[in-house]
Scaffold this active site. Structure first.
Site, PDB file in Angstrom:
ATOM      1  N   SER A  29      23.245  73.535  66.853  1.00  0.00           N
ATOM      2  CA  SER A  29      21.800  73.347  67.030  1.00  0.00           C
ATOM      3  C   SER A  29      21.227  74.425  67.939  1.00  0.00           C
ATOM      4  O   SER A  29      21.932  74.960  68.805  1.00  0.00           O
ATOM      5  CB  SER A  29      21.516  71.989  67.679  1.00  0.00           C
ATOM      6  N   TYR A  71      22.893  65.360  74.164  1.00  0.00           N
ATOM      7  CA  TYR A  71      22.956  65.932  72.805  1.00  0.00           C
ATOM      8  C   TYR A  71      23.146  67.450  72.866  1.00  0.00           C
ATOM      9  O   TYR A  71      23.996  68.013  72.176  1.00  0.00           O
ATOM     10  CB  TYR A  71      21.672  65.578  72.046  1.00  0.00           C
TER      11      TYR A  71
HETATM   12  N1  LIG Z   1      16.836  68.058  62.099  1.00  0.00           N
HETATM   13  C1  LIG Z   1      16.870  68.971  63.045  1.00  0.00           C
HETATM   14  O1  LIG Z   1      15.831  69.423  63.536  1.00  0.00           O
HETATM   15  C2  LIG Z   1      18.195  69.501  63.548  1.00  0.00           C
HETATM   16  C3  LIG Z   1      18.163  70.572  64.456  1.00  0.00           C
HETATM   17  C4  LIG Z   1      19.350  71.079  64.922  1.00  0.00           C
HETATM   18  C5  LIG Z   1      20.556  70.540  64.510  1.00  0.00           C
HETATM   19  N2  LIG Z   1      20.558  69.497  63.623  1.00  0.00           N
HETATM   20  C6  LIG Z   1      21.862  68.956  63.238  1.00  0.00           C
HETATM   21  O2  LIG Z   1      21.952  68.852  61.831  1.00  0.00           O
HETATM   22  C7  LIG Z   1      22.892  67.824  61.517  1.00  0.00           C
HETATM   23  C8  LIG Z   1      22.309  66.913  60.450  1.00  0.00           C
HETATM   24  O3  LIG Z   1      21.198  66.192  60.973  1.00  0.00           O
HETATM   25  P1  LIG Z   1      19.868  65.936  60.154  1.00  0.00           P
HETATM   26  O4  LIG Z   1      18.770  66.545  60.914  1.00  0.00           O
HETATM   27  O5  LIG Z   1      20.076  66.300  58.755  1.00  0.00           O
HETATM   28  O6  LIG Z   1      19.658  64.370  60.351  1.00  0.00           O
HETATM   29  P2  LIG Z   1      20.074  63.100  59.473  1.00  0.00           P
HETATM   30  O7  LIG Z   1      19.663  61.927  60.281  1.00  0.00           O
HETATM   31  O8  LIG Z   1      19.567  63.227  58.109  1.00  0.00           O
HETATM   32  O9  LIG Z   1      21.642  63.238  59.431  1.00  0.00           O
HETATM   33  C9  LIG Z   1      22.505  62.696  60.405  1.00  0.00           C
HETATM   34  C10 LIG Z   1      23.649  62.101  59.636  1.00  0.00           C
HETATM   35  O10 LIG Z   1      24.643  61.674  60.558  1.00  0.00           O
HETATM   36  C11 LIG Z   1      25.211  60.504  60.035  1.00  0.00           C
HETATM   37  N3  LIG Z   1      25.789  59.733  61.129  1.00  0.00           N
HETATM   38  C12 LIG Z   1      25.238  59.489  62.363  1.00  0.00           C
HETATM   39  N4  LIG Z   1      26.068  58.712  63.066  1.00  0.00           N
HETATM   40  C13 LIG Z   1      27.163  58.489  62.285  1.00  0.00           C
HETATM   41  C14 LIG Z   1      28.354  57.742  62.444  1.00  0.00           C
HETATM   42  N5  LIG Z   1      28.632  57.096  63.590  1.00  0.00           N
HETATM   43  N6  LIG Z   1      29.231  57.680  61.411  1.00  0.00           N
HETATM   44  C15 LIG Z   1      28.967  58.330  60.245  1.00  0.00           C
HETATM   45  N7  LIG Z   1      27.869  59.074  60.039  1.00  0.00           N
HETATM   46  C16 LIG Z   1      26.973  59.128  61.041  1.00  0.00           C
HETATM   47  C17 LIG Z   1      24.086  59.761  59.361  1.00  0.00           C
HETATM   48  O11 LIG Z   1      24.589  58.924  58.338  1.00  0.00           O
HETATM   49  C18 LIG Z   1      23.252  60.897  58.803  1.00  0.00           C
HETATM   50  O12 LIG Z   1      23.614  61.146  57.482  1.00  0.00           O
HETATM   51  C19 LIG Z   1      23.209  67.117  62.830  1.00  0.00           C
HETATM   52  O13 LIG Z   1      24.444  67.606  63.321  1.00  0.00           O
HETATM   53  C20 LIG Z   1      22.094  67.553  63.747  1.00  0.00           C
HETATM   54  O14 LIG Z   1      22.469  67.556  65.101  1.00  0.00           O
HETATM   55  C21 LIG Z   1      19.402  68.962  63.139  1.00  0.00           C
END
Ligand SMILES: NC(=O)c1ccc[n+]([C@@H]2O[C@H](COP(=O)([O-])OP(=O)(O)OC[C@H]3O[C@@H](n4cnc5c(N)ncnc54)[C@H](O)[C@@H]3O)[C@@H](O)[C@H]2O)c1
Length: 312
Positions: A201, A214
């Site tokens: 991230s 986080y």
């Molecule tokens: N959306 C953003 O702005 C952003 C920015 C930087 C990094 N990220 C990273 O991208 C990645 C995906 O996130 P996203 O934004 O697509 O959000 P999202 O909420 O769509 O995805 C998060 C996923 O994690 C899974 N998850 C959470 N806890 C879990 C558990 N205990 N067991 C199994 N699965 C679990 C959920 O099922 C979900 O599919 C993450 O690592 C997040 O930190 C996102």
């Protein structure tokens, strides 16, 4: 940059994301308004005046490979799952049971691409579930070509004096320890030419005053990636990460203590492109890193931030 300044044109929804609150839920793609984009790329006409969207077409970059993704039901993981299926891979993805609705749609899209999908509702904070996920993947597809460690959670805490250590522990279990466990069980099954892609991230580099725990997990993921890459290079297994900026996914409105108003101008002030990214706009980097396009990339973290400058 003022929120009222004229935003550059884009074919994706850019500003005025509607107020919404998924707090207290795990977050669903199906509730996002406007909807996110997981499958279409932005193109431009030759005059540079009219952006338009066109479906991502695969060209066999992952033909007959078998990919295991954590958090593949929604957001960035969903887009990665669909793009990799369009590149020819069969997909296993893991997700939280509460997100069944999102998982069904993603599965249907993988199948629409002509590939097989295996969906596993498992909580990966438990080590035994990480083993179950890897075992079920091998049982079904007989090989593990790419592991995408993508699941994560975050909870806002404005004042460190009030930080809840049980939340800190859960955040590290979800974001970091699950990555250790998934990788430990997956590596013995991975052959030369396989690869691992982790979700890092912008917070790993910039820090985030509301998300100290986080952000720390994401810093750990960047270092995990660089260290494991060096260890596994002699085995021909590449290890990389993608560091997204502000991306329009359920993680945003579902974040505990994140006010719904914050969604209204998400990414507009922070990113020079003046909008949040769509999941597909970073998912393409996962395809690059996992496929032969990325054969000389290892220990890298690709930043997809809409221009937010990373320090380090
Ligand atoms: N959306 C953003 O702005 C952003 C920015 C930087 C990094 N990220 C990273 O991208 C990645 C995906 O996130 P996203 O934004 O697509 O959000 P999202 O909420 O769509 O995805 C998060 C996923 O994690 C899974 N998850 C959470 N806890 C879990 C558990 N205990 N067991 C199994 N699965 C679990 C959920 O099922 C979900 O599919 C993450 O690592 C997040 O930190 C996102």
């Amino acid at each position: 940059m003022s929120k009222d300044s004229e935003a550059p044109p884009t074919a994706y929804p850019s500003t005025s994301l509607k107020k919404q609150d998924q707090e207290g839920t795990k977050g669903l793609d199906s509730l996002l308004e406007p909807g996110a984009n997981w499958t279409q790329l932005e193109f431009w006409d030759d005059e540079g005046k009219a952006p338009y969207l066109k479906d991502y077409e695969g060209r066999g970059l992952l033909k007959d490979k078998a990919v295991l993704i954590t958090g593949g039901d929604s957001g960035i993981g969903r887009s990665v799952a669909i793009l990799m299926a369009r590149e020819g891979a069969d997909i296993t993805f893991v997700y939280l049971p509460e997100e069944e609705e999102d998982a069904k749609w993603t599965k249907s899209q993988i199948e629409k691409a002509g590939r097989q999908a295996q969906t596993l509702a498992l909580d990966i904070t438990k080590e035994e579930n990480c083993k179950k996920a890897v075992d079920a993947h091998i049982e079904k597809f007989k090989k593990l070509s790419v592991l995408v460690n993508n699941s994560a959670m975050q909870e806002i805490c404005q004042d460190f004096r009030e930080i809840d250590l049980s939340v800190v522990e859960k955040t590290f279990r979800t974001n970091v320890l699950s990555m250790f466990a998934m990788t430990k069980f997956a590596l013995p099954l991975m052959k030369r030419g396989s690869s691992i892609v982790n979700s890092c991230s912008v917070a790993a580099y910039m820090g985030n005053p509301q998300l100290v725990d986080y952000s720390s997990t994401k810093g750990a993921i960047a270092t995990f990636t660089r260290s494991l890459a060096q260890q596994q290079a002699p085995n021909g297994i590449r290890v990389n990460a993608v560091a997204p900026g502000i991306i329009w996914t359920p993680l945003q409105p579902a974040t505990k203590n994140n006010p719904p108003e914050a969604m209204d101008s998400l990414g507009v002030q922070e990113a020079p492109l003046q909008r949040p990214g769509m999941p597909i706009e970073v998912a393409t980097a996962y395809v690059l890193l996992a496929s032969p396009l990325g054969s000389y990339f290892t220990g890298e973290v690709i930043h997809g931030t809409g221009g937010i400058e990373m320090q380090g």
